[in-house]
Design a protein around this motif. Structure first.
Motif, short mmCIF file in Angstrom:
data_model
loop_
_atom_site.label_atom_id
_atom_site.label_comp_id
_atom_site.label_asym_id
_atom_site.label_seq_id
_atom_site.Cartn_x
_atom_site.Cartn_y
_atom_site.Cartn_z
N SER A 1 0.82 -1.20 0.00
CA SER A 1 0.00 0.00 0.00
C SER A 1 0.86 1.26 0.00
N ASN A 2 0.22 2.33 -0.32
CA ASN A 2 0.86 3.65 -0.26
C ASN A 2 0.36 4.37 0.98
N GLY A 3 1.23 4.99 1.69
CA GLY A 3 0.83 5.80 2.83
C GLY A 3 0.43 5.03 4.06
N GLY A 4 0.81 3.75 4.15
CA GLY A 4 0.57 2.99 5.37
C GLY A 4 -0.83 2.43 5.52
N SER A 5 -1.65 2.46 4.49
CA SER A 5 -2.98 1.86 4.61
C SER A 5 -2.92 0.39 4.20
N CYS A 6 -4.06 -0.24 4.13
CA CYS A 6 -4.08 -1.65 3.77
C CYS A 6 -3.92 -1.81 2.26
N PRO A 7 -3.62 -2.97 1.75
CA PRO A 7 -3.53 -4.26 2.44
C PRO A 7 -2.16 -4.48 3.09
N THR A 8 -2.19 -5.22 4.18
CA THR A 8 -0.98 -5.48 4.95
C THR A 8 -1.05 -6.88 5.54
N LEU A 9 0.09 -7.53 5.65
CA LEU A 9 0.19 -8.83 6.29
C LEU A 9 0.93 -8.70 7.62
N TYR A 10 0.46 -9.48 8.59
CA TYR A 10 1.08 -9.55 9.91
C TYR A 10 1.21 -11.03 10.28
N GLU A 11 2.10 -11.31 11.25
CA GLU A 11 2.23 -12.66 11.78
C GLU A 11 2.00 -12.62 13.28
N THR A 12 1.23 -13.58 13.79
CA THR A 12 0.99 -13.62 15.23
C THR A 12 2.15 -14.34 15.91
N ASP A 13 2.23 -14.19 17.21
CA ASP A 13 3.27 -14.88 17.97
C ASP A 13 3.06 -16.39 17.97
N GLU A 14 1.92 -16.85 17.45
CA GLU A 14 1.63 -18.28 17.32
C GLU A 14 1.91 -18.78 15.90
#
Length: 67
Positions: free
Chosen positions: A10-23
């Motif tokens: 994305s541009n400007g910090g909006s979505c789409p974004t991927l994250y990973e959980t601590d699990e």
């Protein structure tokens, strides 16, 4: 649960974004699928489930990954 940023297209910090959980699970931030025709084609939808559109370019983050 803690999450950490993985990648975004994305541009400007909006979505789409991927994250990973601590699990080790993946969290997807993106626009909700609202197209009625597409929604009608989804299978085995359970209460509480939602659907997010993810650009193919964002999925390239996983190419060659050993996750």
């Amino acid at each position: 649960m803690k999450i950490r940023f993985l990648a975004s297209v994305s541009n400007g910090g909006s979505c789409p974004t991927l994250y990973e959980t601590d699990e080790g699970d993946i969290v997807v931030q993106g626009y909700t699928l609202t197209d009625e025709e597409a929604i009608s084609q989804l299978r085995d939808v359970l209460p509480g489930e939602s659907f997010v559109v993810v650009p193919r370019s964002l999925m390239s983050y996983f190419e060659g990954s050993k996750r």
